[in-house]
Each structure stands twice: as C-alpha cells, then as structure tokens.
Design a protein around this motif. Structure first.
Motif, mmCIF file in Angstrom:
data_model
loop_
_atom_site.group_PDB
_atom_site.id
_atom_site.type_symbol
_atom_site.label_atom_id
_atom_site.label_comp_id
_atom_site.label_asym_id
_atom_site.label_seq_id
_atom_site.Cartn_x
_atom_site.Cartn_y
_atom_site.Cartn_z
ATOM 1 N N LEU A 75 1.112 -0.995 -0.064
ATOM 2 C CA LEU A 75 0.020 0.146 -0.278
ATOM 3 C C LEU A 75 1.192 1.419 -0.189
ATOM 4 O O LEU A 75 0.409 2.065 -0.046
ATOM 5 C CB LEU A 75 -1.017 -0.086 1.293
ATOM 6 C CG LEU A 75 -2.135 -1.153 1.397
ATOM 7 C CD1 LEU A 75 -2.910 -0.997 2.860
ATOM 8 C CD2 LEU A 75 -2.923 -0.135 0.420
ATOM 9 N N ALA A 85 -1.637 -3.268 -7.054
ATOM 10 C CA ALA A 85 -2.891 -3.432 -6.659
ATOM 11 C C ALA A 85 -2.962 -4.998 -7.307
ATOM 12 O O ALA A 85 -3.351 -5.838 -6.251
ATOM 13 C CB ALA A 85 -4.207 -2.567 -7.077
ATOM 14 N N ARG A 109 -0.982 -7.561 -4.454
ATOM 15 C CA ARG A 109 -2.128 -7.404 -3.984
ATOM 16 C C ARG A 109 -2.857 -8.708 -3.608
ATOM 17 O O ARG A 109 -3.231 -8.970 -3.386
ATOM 18 C CB ARG A 109 -1.997 -5.887 -3.712
ATOM 19 C CG ARG A 109 -2.687 -5.384 -1.799
ATOM 20 C CD ARG A 109 -2.542 -4.463 -1.544
ATOM 21 N NE ARG A 109 -2.614 -3.889 -1.986
ATOM 22 C CZ ARG A 109 -2.411 -2.259 -2.869
ATOM 23 N NH1 ARG A 109 -1.498 -2.158 -2.885
ATOM 24 N NH2 ARG A 109 -3.232 -1.818 -3.432
ATOM 25 N N CYS A 110 -4.023 -8.482 -4.752
ATOM 26 C CA CYS A 110 -4.564 -9.391 -5.349
ATOM 27 C C CYS A 110 -4.508 -10.797 -5.167
ATOM 28 O O CYS A 110 -5.378 -11.646 -4.666
ATOM 29 C CB CYS A 110 -6.049 -8.662 -6.658
ATOM 30 S SG CYS A 110 -6.787 -9.667 -6.813
ATOM 31 N N TYR A 142 -5.836 -8.457 3.865
ATOM 32 C CA TYR A 142 -5.562 -7.182 5.228
ATOM 33 C C TYR A 142 -6.990 -8.220 5.862
ATOM 34 O O TYR A 142 -8.276 -7.856 5.819
ATOM 35 C CB TYR A 142 -5.958 -5.654 4.750
ATOM 36 C CG TYR A 142 -4.680 -5.328 4.091
ATOM 37 C CD1 TYR A 142 -4.483 -4.316 5.388
ATOM 38 C CD2 TYR A 142 -4.087 -5.170 3.028
ATOM 39 C CE1 TYR A 142 -2.514 -4.080 5.103
ATOM 40 C CE2 TYR A 142 -2.638 -4.634 2.851
ATOM 41 C CZ TYR A 142 -2.050 -3.540 3.833
ATOM 42 O OH TYR A 142 -0.885 -3.715 4.039
ATOM 43 N N PHE A 166 -8.798 -5.461 9.027
ATOM 44 C CA PHE A 166 -8.054 -4.204 10.377
ATOM 45 C C PHE A 166 -9.229 -4.304 11.489
ATOM 46 O O PHE A 166 -9.771 -4.921 11.556
ATOM 47 C CB PHE A 166 -8.654 -3.208 8.670
ATOM 48 C CG PHE A 166 -8.568 -3.201 7.537
ATOM 49 C CD1 PHE A 166 -7.231 -2.377 7.629
ATOM 50 C CD2 PHE A 166 -9.351 -3.771 6.217
ATOM 51 C CE1 PHE A 166 -7.055 -2.303 5.928
ATOM 52 C CE2 PHE A 166 -8.179 -3.570 4.917
ATOM 53 C CZ PHE A 166 -7.581 -2.679 5.495
ATOM 54 N N PRO A 185 -13.396 -8.953 -3.575
ATOM 55 C CA PRO A 185 -11.653 -9.611 -4.056
ATOM 56 C C PRO A 185 -11.766 -10.638 -5.391
ATOM 57 O O PRO A 185 -11.154 -10.532 -5.985
ATOM 58 C CB PRO A 185 -10.620 -9.242 -2.906
ATOM 59 C CG PRO A 185 -11.981 -10.020 -1.974
ATOM 60 C CD PRO A 185 -13.683 -9.725 -2.312
ATOM 61 N N LEU A 212 -11.771 -9.679 -8.717
ATOM 62 C CA LEU A 212 -11.007 -9.425 -9.760
ATOM 63 C C LEU A 212 -10.316 -10.771 -10.247
ATOM 64 O O LEU A 212 -8.830 -10.785 -10.992
ATOM 65 C CB LEU A 212 -9.890 -8.436 -8.559
ATOM 66 C CG LEU A 212 -10.542 -7.338 -8.300
ATOM 67 C CD1 LEU A 212 -9.180 -6.698 -7.047
ATOM 68 C CD2 LEU A 212 -10.603 -5.443 -8.813
ATOM 69 N N ILE A 234 -10.433 0.910 1.129
ATOM 70 C CA ILE A 234 -10.191 0.087 1.647
ATOM 71 C C ILE A 234 -10.418 -1.462 0.013
ATOM 72 O O ILE A 234 -9.819 -1.967 -0.136
ATOM 73 C CB ILE A 234 -10.921 -0.489 2.148
ATOM 74 C CG1 ILE A 234 -12.514 -0.257 3.666
ATOM 75 C CG2 ILE A 234 -12.287 -2.198 2.303
ATOM 76 C CD1 ILE A 234 -13.962 -0.178 4.067
ATOM 77 N N LEU A 235 -10.993 -0.892 -0.795
ATOM 78 C CA LEU A 235 -11.249 -1.241 -2.364
ATOM 79 C C LEU A 235 -9.549 -1.284 -2.625
ATOM 80 O O LEU A 235 -8.822 -2.102 -3.586
ATOM 81 C CB LEU A 235 -11.797 -0.290 -3.376
ATOM 82 C CG LEU A 235 -13.235 -0.301 -3.600
ATOM 83 C CD1 LEU A 235 -14.032 0.010 -4.301
ATOM 84 C CD2 LEU A 235 -13.322 -2.157 -2.901
ATOM 85 N N LYS A 236 -9.078 -0.232 -2.457
ATOM 86 C CA LYS A 236 -7.524 -0.348 -2.873
ATOM 87 C C LYS A 236 -6.766 -1.219 -2.160
ATOM 88 O O LYS A 236 -5.618 -1.758 -3.138
ATOM 89 C CB LYS A 236 -7.041 0.938 -2.780
ATOM 90 C CG LYS A 236 -7.586 1.691 -3.703
ATOM 91 C CD LYS A 236 -6.880 3.370 -3.445
ATOM 92 C CE LYS A 236 -7.215 4.246 -4.964
ATOM 93 N NZ LYS A 236 -6.389 5.728 -5.070
ATOM 94 N N ALA A 237 -7.131 -1.535 -0.946
ATOM 95 C CA ALA A 237 -6.586 -2.285 -0.415
ATOM 96 C C ALA A 237 -6.994 -4.450 -0.456
ATOM 97 O O ALA A 237 -5.612 -4.472 -0.557
ATOM 98 C CB ALA A 237 -6.591 -2.270 1.445
ATOM 99 N N ILE A 238 -8.072 -4.709 -0.998
ATOM 100 C CA ILE A 238 -7.755 -5.576 -1.113
ATOM 101 C C ILE A 238 -7.936 -6.069 -2.914
ATOM 102 O O ILE A 238 -8.280 -7.114 -3.903
ATOM 103 C CB ILE A 238 -9.744 -5.907 -1.523
ATOM 104 C CG1 ILE A 238 -10.228 -5.035 -1.623
ATOM 105 C CG2 ILE A 238 -9.791 -6.095 0.420
ATOM 106 C CD1 ILE A 238 -11.819 -5.630 -1.311
ATOM 107 N N GLY A 239 -7.459 -4.918 -3.543
ATOM 108 C CA GLY A 239 -6.804 -5.287 -4.968
ATOM 109 C C GLY A 239 -7.348 -4.384 -5.865
ATOM 110 O O GLY A 239 -7.312 -4.657 -6.751
ATOM 111 N N PHE A 240 -8.214 -3.616 -5.745
ATOM 112 C CA PHE A 240 -8.721 -3.131 -6.346
ATOM 113 C C PHE A 240 -7.787 -1.920 -6.721
ATOM 114 O O PHE A 240 -7.262 -1.069 -6.699
ATOM 115 C CB PHE A 240 -10.190 -1.750 -6.240
ATOM 116 C CG PHE A 240 -11.581 -2.787 -6.804
ATOM 117 C CD1 PHE A 240 -12.593 -2.881 -6.916
ATOM 118 C CD2 PHE A 240 -11.260 -3.895 -5.160
ATOM 119 C CE1 PHE A 240 -13.218 -3.480 -7.249
ATOM 120 C CE2 PHE A 240 -12.895 -5.404 -5.198
ATOM 121 C CZ PHE A 240 -13.520 -4.390 -6.242
ATOM 122 N N ALA A 298 -3.763 5.099 -0.498
ATOM 123 C CA ALA A 298 -5.117 4.026 0.447
ATOM 124 C C ALA A 298 -4.796 4.380 1.992
ATOM 125 O O ALA A 298 -5.742 4.457 2.704
ATOM 126 C CB ALA A 298 -4.387 2.296 0.020
#
Lengths: 235, 390
Positions: A59, A83, A86-87, A92, A94, A112, A115, B296-302, B383
């Motif tokens: 991130l 990104a 990460r996918c 994560y 939180f 997720p 994607l 959140i979207l970016k953290a999960i891969g968007f 993010a």
C-alpha cells in the motif's frame, strides 16, 4: 507457494514530510520472515507498526531499502501493478473491520474474487467456503449493520481468506472487540495459521494477543528493538 | 457493476432527487427543442429542388398569374405551381349559438400541380379524383381534419380575414373531398388546399394575381443561376420578383421572431449548466463520504483505474437515468401522446430524434464532467490516507 523467505526487509526506511519536518516512522529495518510464520508486531503508538504493515502489503513504498515479498521487490512495481500483486498475494484484516456497508456478508467476501479470473460459480464456492470456515454460513445475506462486531471481523477474515492469499496482514484485529469476541478471532487466526499454513503478520498492543504468535517483533521509534522467538520460548 | 448499483441505492432519496433534477432539466431542454423544432419545421421540410418566387418588396404583394407560363419557360425549371394565402378561420357552431374560430394555414393553388411538386403529400387515389372534379372541394391535412372533427364528405365553413366574395361575404364554404397524410414528421399536416380557379373567380378583388410561385428545378445546384434568371426576366416590370430557395423563404418567417431562438438556447444552456453543477455537487459529496471505502477497495486489490471507473460510472448512471426520465417523458408527451399546447400556432410539435440524441449526449457529458473531479480525486487517493479517514 512463495519462494522462501516470504518476506525480506533490507535496510528499509520510510520518511514523511509533514509541516516542514521530516518524520521517520521506519529507520533501516532489516528482517526476514518465513512462510507459515505467525508474527506479532508490537510497539507503542507511532512506533511504525502500521507503516511496516503498509509496506508489506504494497500500500506504500519505502523511501529507501528493499521490501521483497513473495520474491517480488515491491518498490519496482507501479501503483497498478502493486494493486494486482496485492490481489494475488496479500489480504488485510483491519481493526475497524472495513466492510462495505452496502454489501451483504457474502458480497463483501466475494468482492476481491471479482478481480480474479474465476467463474461466478467458482466465486460463490470460494466465498461460501470462507464464510463457513469463519463460522458464518448462516449469516451470508446479512449486511454489516446487522452483524455484531465479532461477526463483522469474522466476515473481514473470510474476505481475506477467500482469495487464498500467501500473506495475511492483520492490523489490531481485536482492538475494537470485547474479550470474548477477541478470543474467538484469535482462535480463528491461530487455526488459519496452523491448519491452512497461512503466514500471518499481526499488529497488536496486547501482549496476550501477541502471545498467540510464534514470534514477536518489537518496534520503537521506527527501529526494530526486539525479535523474540515465542514458540521456542514456550517450548 | 453490482457495487455501482448498490452505491446508487445507498442513499435512495438523494439519488432519486438528483435523477429527478437531471430529469427535469432534460425535460425542459427537450421541450425547448420541441418548440425550436416547431419554429423550424418549415425549414426542415424544405427541399433543395424547390424555389419560391415572391414579390420583390414583400410577400404581402401579389404577382400576376400571367407570370406562370413565363416562369415555366425559364431553362432548368421542371414544374410550377402557385400558392395564395387564404387567411381563413374555421366556423364551428357552439351550443350557445356562437362560433368557435380556429386558425390554420390555407392556400389557394392549382392542386394537381401542387401535389406534383410535393411528393411528400399522400392522398388516396379515389379521394384525389373526387377533389379534382369538385371546384368547391378542399384537401385537408389529417391532423387538422382530426382537430376540426371533419371527414371526407363534410362541409367546412371558413371566414376569410382577407378575401371577400363577390357578394361581399367573407364566409366561404368548401366540401372536404380528400385528406392527406405524409410520411415525414417535419411536414405540416395541418394545411388546407383549395382550388385556385374557384377562389379567383369568386373573390371580389385581386383577380388574376397569386401570392407566390413555387417551382421545382431539375438540378438543385443551379438554384442560384435559375433564381437570377427569373428575377432578371421580371426586372424593371411593375411586379419585380425575388426568387429564393424554399429553405431561404421559410427562414424569413423564422427570422421574424428575431432572437427568440437565441433566447431559448440561452435558457437551455443555463438549465444544462445548473444540472451539471447539481450533479457535480452530489457526486463530490457522495465520493467524499466514501473516502475510506475507496481505501478498502484499493487495499483488497482494486486498482486506481477501478476506483475511477466506479465513481465516473455512478455519475454517468445518475445522469443517464435522469435522461431516461426527462427525455422519455418529453418523447411520451410529444411523440406518443401527441400533446400540443398550441396546435394553431405549432402545426408540427414533436421531439426530433436528433434532439433526443443531443439530450442523451448532454446527459452523458454532464455525467462525465460531474464525475471526473471526484473520480480523479478517488483515483489519486492514497490507500493508506483513505484508510486513516473517518
């Protein structure tokens, strides 16, 4: 499967410029973590725990040094590539659960997976399986506001699990929960590490929570002050 | 796509009000387009192969009937007919003994020649035969016949505001012998054609003259040359002519209303600008509220692109839903239900396809413009920063 070690930090520093001053949340950190490890990251507020976690998950990027996760130097990737990476590799969990309020538990877990190159049926199978693992098979159609804090966090863990990541990054996952729910979540994380061989990096203030891990890393003012092999101590 | 739809439903009242706002604005835009189309209907129905000859000074002055054969002899002219404005008001008796007067366009003409020049006009063969054999007969447009509640065989009484008969009466009677239709939405179906011969013989004054000549030419590219030739032929005569294309002729009438079109366009532009601001404000508010969710979207891969598309997609969806409502309602009223608030003033009242496309295009543009700022901000958002926001 990722090449061993799964995480390598080589003299990693991070510097922020804020209000005309330089802030060093991480300073020359070097560490190695093996696949299947369960590591607790501890330290006072502002010690750089979350910054380290953000670097691990791609991130954020280091100001200097190398962050190599699953054999990939993350600094060498563009924002878009990070990104995508990460996918494929990281998930994560939180402190504040961070579920999307408009989606049901099932839809949050499936998100997720949209994607990934999976069919609708495959996505459904993965999502339901993840929800089953966290014990929420009977709450799939509930929205976050219809779930308790502990249940929301379990959905968040299911979302993290669904894409079968190599690395699970948990930032104070029990911080907002009561003692009972916190215990449930910790049991779940321990089971995931033990039964599914998930590498888990857990940020926490709570020594009891940290004690569930194999290894404790202590940060102070951006420097790695202690590295404790809890597993062997216990033995 | 599902996330986009669910985000729209997150605050249904706000989404509904924004869609409603865009819808009302586009409905107004379409309505203004309908009015503009109504004003320009004559221009739109113009054919490049038709010319109009009028008195050089003004359309209110007549031209001699004798000009017809001279015009016909001009090289390049394929056919000629005449048209004289009758200026009548229908006389429909009311229950209280008074009469309801309705205005619509009537022309005295050589009907056979007129129809030859206007192939757009479709008349059933048997009705045409009856019409041509009855000098008292008239040809009515389908829409005006419906408005006057007349059918073939009925009598139609008009009071001319210009022409008196030899017996000093301004009341003229006609037999409805034929009804015409057209395949074109821009062609006036509220006209009435009467026989020039009967008109000329019966009127008290102005005999041997016509209002204007309409002619067809074989080669539209020669219109300027043919116009000049006709005008030259009658130069320095007591009745000098001005020849122009049918389009230019009709544009004269549009020009008479001055800057009204500009005024309408200005109102339309103001409406669209307001719509843009309202929509942009809503989109920015909506995006700001969801800063954390973007994290959140970016953290999960968007990717940043996904977030951009999501936000711009929401703005587009709101605008296009508004377009569906506004344009749809305008289309329903004008084209499907044939609503016309002033049928005597607007013989043609419909929403042109190009206006619908323009409205949908405007909606799409509004969506893109209103969404581009929050979408770009969302795309650029870090993010880690987003996840820190409350």
């Amino acid at each position: 499967m990722c090449p061993q070690p799964i995480i390598q930090f080589r003299r990693v520093s991070k510097v922020y410029h804020k209000g005309g001053a330089d802030i060093h949340p991480l300073d020359e950190i070097t560490l190695t973590i093996q696949e299947g490890d369960f590591v607790a990251l501890m330290g006072p507020s502002g010690s750089g725990k979350t910054t380290l976690l953000n670097l691990l998950g791609g991130l954020d990027t280091p100001t200097s040094g190398e962050v190599i996760v699953c054999g990939q130097d993350l600094a060498a990737l563009s924002s878009h590539e990070r990104a995508r990476w990460r996918c494929d590799h990281v998930a994560y969990v939180f402190q504040a659960y961070n579920l999307l309020p408009v989606l049901t538990a099932y839809q949050n877990v499936e998100l997720p997976l949209t994607l990934m190159p999976l069919s609708r049926r495959q996505r459904r199978e993965h999502a339901l399986k993840a929800l089953e693992i966290v014990g929420l098979a009977d709450r799939v159609h509930h929205r976050p506001d219809e779930l308790s804090g502990g249940q929301e966090q379990r959905v968040a863990i299911a979302r993290a699990l669904a894409s079968d990541p190599d690395l699970l990054l948990a930032d104070e996952p029990t911080g907002d929960l009561d003692a009972h729910s916190a215990q449930e979540i910790m049991s779940l994380l321990i089971a995931l590490n033990r039964d599914y061989r998930k590498t888990i990096i857990l940020v926490t203030h709570d020594p009891k929570v940290a004690h569930a891990a194999h290894r404790e890393l202590h940060l102070e003012k951006g420097v790695l002050s202690r590295d404790v092999d809890v597993k062997n101590q216990r033995m | 796509m599902r996330l986009l739809l669910l985000n729209l439903l997150r605050k249904p009242l706000r989404t509904l009000l924004t869609v409603f706002g865009v819808g009302v604005a586009l409905f107004l835009f379409c309505f203004l387009e309908i009015v503009l189309a109504a004003f320009n209907a004559g221009v739109d129905m113009s054919d490049a192969s038709r010319l109009v000859v009028q008195h050089k000074e003004s359309i209110i002055f007549e031209l001699p009937m004798a000009y017809r054969s001279l015009i016909e002899q001009t090289e390049g002219v394929a056919g000629v007919t005449t048209a004289s404005w009758f200026g009548g008001l229908s006389q429909e008796p009311l229950a209280n003994g008074e009469k309801r007067e309705e205005f619509f366009a009537q022309f005295a003409t050589d009907i056979e020649r007129y129809l030859a020049l206007y192939p757009e006009i479709e008349v059933p063969a048997d009705q045409l035969r009856d019409l041509l054999s009855d000098q008292m007969g008239c040809l009515l447009g389908g829409k005006i016949a419906e408005r006057l509640n007349k059918k073939v065989g009925d009598r139609l009484v008009l009071r001319s505001t210009i022409w008196t008969q030899k017996n000093s009466s301004t009341i003229w009677e006609f037999n409805v012998r034929a009804l015409y239709t057209t395949g074109s939405p821009t062609f006036d179906e509220t006209m009435m054609l009467i026989h020039e011969k009967r008109f000329d013989e019966a009127r008290q004054f102005g005999r041997g003259s016509v209002g204007l000549y309409i002619l067809s030419i074989a080669d539209p590219e020669r219109s300027a040359e043919i116009s000049a030739a006709i005008d030259a032929r009658f130069a320095n005569s007591p009745y000098e002519t001005r020849t122009m294309t049918e389009k230019a002729f009709n544009l004269q009438f549009v020009g008479m209303i001055g800057n009204f079109q500009f005024l309408l366009r200005s109102i339309g532009s103001a409406v669209v600008l307001t719509m843009l601001l309202v929509s942009a404000n809503t989109m920015m508010m909506s995006a700001r509220e969801r800063t954390r969710e973007m994290g959140i979207l970016k953290a999960i891969g968007f990717t940043d692109g996904h977030v951009f598309l999501l936000l711009i997609g929401e703005a587009l969806a709101i605008s296009l839903l508004g377009a569906l409502a506004g344009v749809g309602l305008a289309w329903l009223l004008a084209n499907a239900l044939h609503y016309n608030p002033k049928p005597d003033f607007f013989p043609i009242f419909y929403l042109p396809g190009r206006s619908m496309l323009a409205a949908v295009g405007l909606a799409a543009l509004t969506g893109l413009l209103s969404g581009v700022v929050p979408a770009t901000a969302g795309m650029r958002l870090s993010a880690t920063e987003a996840l820190r926001s409350v």
